[in-house]
Design an enzyme around this catalytic site. Sequence first.
Site, PDB file in Angstrom:
ATOM      1  N   LYS A 239      -7.602-137.027-106.335  1.00 32.55           N
ATOM      2  CA  LYS A 239      -8.631-136.390-107.170  1.00 32.55           C
ATOM      3  C   LYS A 239      -8.162-135.063-107.743  1.00 32.55           C
ATOM      4  O   LYS A 239      -8.632-134.623-108.780  1.00 32.55           O
ATOM      5  CB  LYS A 239      -9.916-136.131-106.372  1.00 32.55           C
ATOM      6  CG  LYS A 239     -10.385-137.287-105.555  1.00 32.55           C
ATOM      7  CD  LYS A 239     -10.026-137.084-104.083  1.00 32.55           C
ATOM      8  CE  LYS A 239      -9.371-138.351-103.543  1.00 32.55           C
ATOM      9  NZ  LYS A 239      -8.428-138.105-102.450  1.00 32.55           N
ATOM     10  N   ARG A 240      -7.236-134.459-107.042  1.00 29.29           N
ATOM     11  CA  ARG A 240      -6.726-133.172-107.521  1.00 29.29           C
ATOM     12  C   ARG A 240      -6.165-133.282-108.931  1.00 29.29           C
ATOM     13  O   ARG A 240      -6.126-132.317-109.672  1.00 29.29           O
ATOM     14  CB  ARG A 240      -5.603-132.675-106.600  1.00 29.29           C
ATOM     15  CG  ARG A 240      -6.074-132.201-105.260  1.00 29.29           C
ATOM     16  CD  ARG A 240      -4.896-131.746-104.416  1.00 29.29           C
ATOM     17  NE  ARG A 240      -4.006-132.848-104.076  1.00 29.29           N
ATOM     18  CZ  ARG A 240      -2.753-132.946-104.488  1.00 29.29           C
ATOM     19  NH1 ARG A 240      -2.240-132.021-105.251  1.00 29.29           N
ATOM     20  NH2 ARG A 240      -2.012-133.977-104.138  1.00 29.29           N
TER      21      ARG A 240
END
Length: 467
Positions: A239-240
Amino acid sequence: MEKIITRFPPSPTGYLHVGGARTALFNWLYARHMNGKFILRIEDTDVVRSTQNSVDAILNSLEWLGINWDEGPYFQTRRFHIYEDYIQKLINSGHAYYCTCLPEELDIMRKKAAAAGEKPKYDGTCRNKGLARTDNAVVRFKAPLSGITIVNDIIKGKVVFQNNELDDFIIQRSNGTYTYNFVVVVDDISMKINTIIRGDDHLNNTPRQILLYQALESEIPSFAHVPMVLGKDKTRLSKRHGAMSVTAYKDMGYLPDALLNYLVRLGWSYGDQEFFQTDELIEKFTLENIGRSPGIFDQEKLLSINAEHIKRDPPARIAKHLLPFLKEQRCTVEEDSHLESVIRTLNKRSKTLKEMAEGALFYFTETVSYDEKAVKKFLKPSVLKPLKLLLDRLQILETFNEKNLEKVFENLIKDTEIKFGKIAQPVRVALTGKTVSPGIFEIIEVLGKKKVVSRLKKAIELIANKT
RNA sequence: GGUCCCAUCGUCUAGCGGUUUAGGAUACCGGCCUCUCACGCCGGAGACACGGGUUCGAAUCCCGUUGGGACUACCA
């Protein structure tokens, strides 16, 4: 030749992300290319992290992508009776044993080993105790202590592992559920999977699985470990790195075929060809052309391939995917609104469907919403006369097509001695409210006489009132 | 730390010992086209990680170094 059977086994602990989608795509393409079978299996043995929401999300994403499956979805939690049989088989044949070591003890064991600079492996305390089944016992696989296990990988080649690197891993937990390496093998055996295409993060698991195949006296499938997809910082995708779920791209206005096209080219190639329709991929996809090095997920390139698909795909197909975005813009699209013509005016200037919907807004709105700056700059008294003249001439024009419109403007320029550029922008603002739009003739034609006339009148009124 | 995998323009890649002044795509820069914005077209800059071998010849084969990644759970 034996029929190729592949599978995609996501674990329902989150949405389908682009990396997973690529793995699914490779398996699907290969099965379709080889006229084989593609099976979907949900690996939900981690009951704590698995959710129904995730299952639904994954299924929806695959459907949207057009990746269809021939069998399944199977759920591992509904196959526990099968696993139990295999556990018994392994215990009976001496390939597995019960172990009563506690997690805390194992933890200490590992820490001690690490401190001594040794491998944090299970030390085999219960290996030869011949323990009977008890409530909190786990089942461990009895791995060979010496020798080698070879993975003959289609992509990586021959990879050799020393068996003494492996330990007696747990195959059934104390709560009765089964662990990944075990169920994956049992499922692949019982589903007759003969070609396993997966991320190369699984390459290290493969010798353990091969050992299991051997203990179960089953034929070892072909393995193809594809390099992983990494984020911009070259680490595992997460998700980063921003939007990573398939749905996110759907919502941003990407075409499923474009996402597929981008994903397949990340690791696979067919000479210098960049653009593929999905049926073409099925025809051309082979495992031999998969590369060996990991690839970085590049949103820019995905965007450009999406633009390419929007440009090249038939308007009818675009229309289907565009509709939801128009609804999102709260515009009502009537049956007879010439959506395909609208698309033809915008497909060269839209990189996403969302962008296209925004650009199409003016076609559908009842009243044009003017951009203030645009009005100030272009709807000036000086254009009142040519605008009026244009209105008169368009009102008596029978058919609105590019040729006729061109003639109207040609004459208008001749008669008023105004430059085309000087009249085009005011007309554009009058018809769309903005300074940016498709070509003047295009929008007049697609808008149709009724809307063009009323919008010109309104603009003329506006200018007249200002003075 | 150990094991395994990987290494061509910023990014995706072509290349599978000689046809290569290393090709394409994307992004970037310049120009052309032009009714705005795009599209399109033309041009530019930009890479074989390093060091050893093997060979008449290496981006291509071998070894090492460096760098990156993965795995190392009663996650999958």
